[in-house]
Design a protein around this motif. Structure first.
Motif, PDB file in Angstrom:
ATOM      1  N   ALA A  87       0.839  -1.206   0.000  1.00 21.34           N
ATOM      2  CA  ALA A  87       0.000   0.000   0.000  1.00 21.34           C
ATOM      3  C   ALA A  87       0.870   1.251   0.000  1.00 21.34           C
ATOM      4  O   ALA A  87       0.379   2.343  -0.266  1.00 21.34           O
ATOM      5  CB  ALA A  87      -0.913  -0.005   1.225  1.00 21.34           C
ATOM      6  N   HIS A  88       2.161   1.088   0.324  1.00 18.62           N
ATOM      7  CA  HIS A  88       3.054   2.248   0.393  1.00 18.62           C
ATOM      8  C   HIS A  88       4.027   2.311  -0.770  1.00 18.62           C
ATOM      9  O   HIS A  88       5.014   3.034  -0.707  1.00 18.62           O
ATOM     10  CB  HIS A  88       3.805   2.229   1.719  1.00 18.62           C
ATOM     11  N   THR A  89       3.781   1.545  -1.808  1.00 21.80           N
ATOM     12  CA  THR A  89       4.619   1.615  -2.998  1.00 21.80           C
ATOM     13  C   THR A  89       4.195   2.845  -3.800  1.00 21.80           C
ATOM     14  O   THR A  89       3.065   2.937  -4.263  1.00 21.80           O
ATOM     15  CB  THR A  89       4.454   0.337  -3.842  1.00 21.80           C
ATOM     16  N   HIS A  90       5.119   3.819  -3.924  1.00 23.89           N
ATOM     17  CA  HIS A  90       4.776   5.077  -4.604  1.00 23.89           C
ATOM     18  C   HIS A  90       5.564   5.299  -5.888  1.00 23.89           C
ATOM     19  O   HIS A  90       5.421   6.328  -6.534  1.00 23.89           O
ATOM     20  CB  HIS A  90       4.971   6.250  -3.652  1.00 23.89           C
ATOM     21  N   GLY A  91       6.428   4.338  -6.213  1.00 27.64           N
ATOM     22  CA  GLY A  91       7.162   4.434  -7.463  1.00 27.64           C
ATOM     23  C   GLY A  91       7.427   3.040  -8.011  1.00 27.64           C
ATOM     24  O   GLY A  91       7.776   2.134  -7.255  1.00 27.64           O
ATOM     25  N   VAL A  92       7.219   2.865  -9.302  1.00 27.62           N
ATOM     26  CA  VAL A  92       7.474   1.576  -9.940  1.00 27.62           C
ATOM     27  C   VAL A  92       8.280   1.817 -11.206  1.00 27.62           C
ATOM     28  O   VAL A  92       7.844   2.572 -12.087  1.00 27.62           O
ATOM     29  CB  VAL A  92       6.159   0.846 -10.295  1.00 27.62           C
ATOM     30  N   PHE A  93       9.467   1.236 -11.272  1.00 28.78           N
ATOM     31  CA  PHE A  93      10.309   1.332 -12.464  1.00 28.78           C
ATOM     32  C   PHE A  93      10.360  -0.050 -13.098  1.00 28.78           C
ATOM     33  O   PHE A  93      10.982  -0.964 -12.562  1.00 28.78           O
ATOM     34  CB  PHE A  93      11.732   1.769 -12.099  1.00 28.78           C
ATOM     35  N   THR A  94       9.692  -0.183 -14.221  1.00 30.65           N
ATOM     36  CA  THR A  94       9.730  -1.464 -14.923  1.00 30.65           C
ATOM     37  C   THR A  94      10.941  -1.479 -15.832  1.00 30.65           C
ATOM     38  O   THR A  94      11.065  -0.635 -16.733  1.00 30.65           O
ATOM     39  CB  THR A  94       8.436  -1.657 -15.737  1.00 30.65           C
ATOM     40  N   LEU A  95      11.845  -2.412 -15.580  1.00 34.34           N
ATOM     41  CA  LEU A  95      13.095  -2.482 -16.335  1.00 34.34           C
ATOM     42  C   LEU A  95      13.021  -3.583 -17.386  1.00 34.34           C
ATOM     43  O   LEU A  95      12.085  -4.390 -17.387  1.00 34.34           O
ATOM     44  CB  LEU A  95      14.250  -2.774 -15.366  1.00 34.34           C
ATOM     45  N   ASP A  96      14.028  -3.612 -18.279  1.00 37.62           N
ATOM     46  CA  ASP A  96      14.030  -4.691 -19.271  1.00 37.62           C
ATOM     47  C   ASP A  96      14.240  -6.047 -18.602  1.00 37.62           C
ATOM     48  O   ASP A  96      13.793  -7.071 -19.092  1.00 37.62           O
ATOM     49  CB  ASP A  96      15.077  -4.438 -20.374  1.00 37.62           C
ATOM     50  N   HIS A  97      14.926  -6.006 -17.437  1.00 39.98           N
ATOM     51  CA  HIS A  97      15.007  -7.218 -16.619  1.00 39.98           C
ATOM     52  C   HIS A  97      14.704  -6.823 -15.189  1.00 39.98           C
ATOM     53  O   HIS A  97      15.500  -6.150 -14.553  1.00 39.98           O
ATOM     54  CB  HIS A  97      16.408  -7.843 -16.666  1.00 39.98           C
ATOM     55  N   GLY A  98      13.554  -7.209 -14.674  1.00 39.32           N
ATOM     56  CA  GLY A  98      13.210  -6.924 -13.286  1.00 39.32           C
ATOM     57  C   GLY A  98      12.448  -5.618 -13.090  1.00 39.32           C
ATOM     58  O   GLY A  98      12.210  -4.865 -14.032  1.00 39.32           O
ATOM     59  N   VAL A  99      12.074  -5.389 -11.831  1.00 37.27           N
ATOM     60  CA  VAL A  99      11.310  -4.201 -11.464  1.00 37.27           C
ATOM     61  C   VAL A  99      11.933  -3.576 -10.216  1.00 37.27           C
ATOM     62  O   VAL A  99      12.276  -4.275  -9.269  1.00 37.27           O
ATOM     63  CB  VAL A  99       9.831  -4.563 -11.148  1.00 37.27           C
ATOM     64  N   LEU A 100      12.073  -2.258 -10.252  1.00 40.92           N
ATOM     65  CA  LEU A 100      12.591  -1.528  -9.096  1.00 40.92           C
ATOM     66  C   LEU A 100      11.429  -0.771  -8.464  1.00 40.92           C
ATOM     67  O   LEU A 100      10.749  -0.001  -9.144  1.00 40.92           O
ATOM     68  CB  LEU A 100      13.686  -0.554  -9.546  1.00 40.92           C
ATOM     69  N   LEU A 101      11.190  -1.010  -7.158  1.00 39.31           N
ATOM     70  CA  LEU A 101      10.073  -0.377  -6.470  1.00 39.31           C
ATOM     71  C   LEU A 101      10.568   0.660  -5.485  1.00 39.31           C
ATOM     72  O   LEU A 101      11.610   0.485  -4.847  1.00 39.31           O
ATOM     73  CB  LEU A 101       9.259  -1.426  -5.691  1.00 39.31           C
ATOM     74  N   TYR A 102       9.796   1.749  -5.330  1.00 36.01           N
ATOM     75  CA  TYR A 102      10.061   2.713  -4.276  1.00 36.01           C
ATOM     76  C   TYR A 102       8.917   2.625  -3.283  1.00 36.01           C
ATOM     77  O   TYR A 102       7.764   2.871  -3.629  1.00 36.01           O
ATOM     78  CB  TYR A 102      10.174   4.145  -4.814  1.00 36.01           C
ATOM     79  N   ASP A 103       9.237   2.253  -2.050  1.00 35.34           N
ATOM     80  CA  ASP A 103       8.254   2.053  -0.992  1.00 35.34           C
ATOM     81  C   ASP A 103       8.535   3.054   0.128  1.00 35.34           C
ATOM     82  O   ASP A 103       9.683   3.216   0.536  1.00 35.34           O
ATOM     83  CB  ASP A 103       8.381   0.617  -0.472  1.00 35.34           C
ATOM     84  N   ASP A 104       7.511   3.762   0.607  1.00 34.36           N
ATOM     85  CA  ASP A 104       7.764   4.800   1.604  1.00 34.36           C
ATOM     86  C   ASP A 104       6.496   5.179   2.374  1.00 34.36           C
ATOM     87  O   ASP A 104       5.740   6.066   1.959  1.00 34.36           O
ATOM     88  CB  ASP A 104       8.335   6.043   0.901  1.00 34.36           C
ATOM     89  N   PRO A 105       6.253   4.551   3.536  1.00 37.06           N
ATOM     90  CA  PRO A 105       5.030   4.822   4.305  1.00 37.06           C
ATOM     91  C   PRO A 105       4.857   6.301   4.650  1.00 37.06           C
ATOM     92  O   PRO A 105       3.771   6.854   4.468  1.00 37.06           O
ATOM     93  CB  PRO A 105       5.220   3.983   5.575  1.00 37.06           C
ATOM     94  N   ARG A 106       5.884   6.954   5.157  1.00 39.39           N
ATOM     95  CA  ARG A 106       5.715   8.342   5.594  1.00 39.39           C
ATOM     96  C   ARG A 106       5.841   9.354   4.455  1.00 39.39           C
ATOM     97  O   ARG A 106       5.509  10.521   4.635  1.00 39.39           O
ATOM     98  CB  ARG A 106       6.726   8.662   6.700  1.00 39.39           C
TER      99      ARG A 106
END
Length: 263
Positions: A87-106
């Motif tokens: 519920a706190h994932t505020h950024g999603v970077f879909t890469l050619d291999h894998g996914v980078l997530l930015y998670d930040d409750p506050r």
DNA sequence: CTTAATGTTCCCCA
DNA sequence: TTGGGGAACATTAA
């Protein structure tokens, strides 16, 4: 969660994977983490190729084939490689291999394009020379704790590592920087270097929920000598560790090993 | 219910 | 210009 050692650990955990990756698409949903036009930011990132990733102060800087991206983890931010969305994932970077997530409750963290805040940062504590540090420190009329937390004076120190470094140097957090002797300033310089270096070796401090990009916790918290130890015995003299408020932050110190400055 | 939490910025005042 | 103090930002856990 993140001070210099934690950010350094995150960068090191991403460095083997990100360079050369292509960002296929990006999504952002927080007006706090990504102020301004979020769709425009996503558009600028789509199709970019990652050149390198490095740390500057508490900032993560990702150089792209065009432009750059900075990520500041704030208090509770996490960059996770192939992690689970929450519920706190505020950024999603879909890469050619894998996914980078930015998670930040506050949501105190920031993801920015071509950041200018970085230009205002002071020197890196592990790069500045002894003489330069001593000169800069003694030129300031400020409480040493507040000064070390000031990112334009020195980049990367935060509440935990300032308390730990001041204990290692035997300096009271309320001491005036301008009144420290050259010898005590030099001892502080060494204490900062040793504290940060050791913390990096232990992959940072996991107080509540800090983890690196692969979800691994740090171990340095078990070596904290004053932070979070209010009322416990000082490991050097057995006096009770005290906690006061300095610059609006909980500040831990040993009243015997770090003598109160006379005023 | 209140307080504090790994951070930064902005405003007011001296 | 420098520095201190307080508030604000959003959420959770004790």
């Amino acid at each position: 969660m993140p001070e210099l050692p934690e950010v350094e650990t995150v960068v090191r955990s991403l460095a083997p994977y990100l360079p050369g990756r292509r960002i296929l698409s990006a999504e952002f949903d927080s007006r706090f983490v990504t102020p301004g036009n979020r769709r425009a930011l996503a558009h600028k990132l789509a199709g970019r190729t990652i050149g390198s990733i490095r740390r500057r102060g508490k900032f993560i800087v990702i150089l792209l084939d065009q432009g750059s991206l900075s990520v500041h983890l704030g208090m509770t931010g996490k960059l996770l490689l192939d992690g689970e969305r929450t519920a706190h994932t505020h950024g999603v970077f879909t890469l050619d291999h894998g996914v980078l997530l930015y998670d930040d409750p506050r949501q105190f963290g920031r993801i920015e394009w071509n950041p200018r805040r970085i230009d205002k940062l002071g020197p890196e504590p592990l790069e500045i020379g002894l003489d330069d540090f001593v000169k800069r420190l003694r030129a300031r009329k400020s409480r040493v704790k507040a000064l070390l937390m000031n990112q334009s004076f020195l980049a990367g120190m935060g509440n935990i590592y300032v308390d730990e470094a001041l204990f290692a140097a035997g300096i009271h957090p309320l001491a005036m920087a301008s009144r420290l002797s050259v010898a005590r300033a030099a001892r502080l310089y060494q204490s900062i270097r040793e504290t940060l270096t050791l913390a990096i070796e232990h992959r940072g401090s996991s107080i509540s929920d800090y983890v690196d990009a692969s979800g691994q916790r740090g171990n340095f918290q078990i070596l904290h000598r004053v932070y979070g130890r209010e009322g416990e015995a000082c490991i050097q003299c057995a006096a009770a560790i005290r906690k006061i408020v300095v610059a609006q932050r909980g500040t831990h110190f040993c009243p015997r090993c770090q003598r109160e400055p006379r005023r």
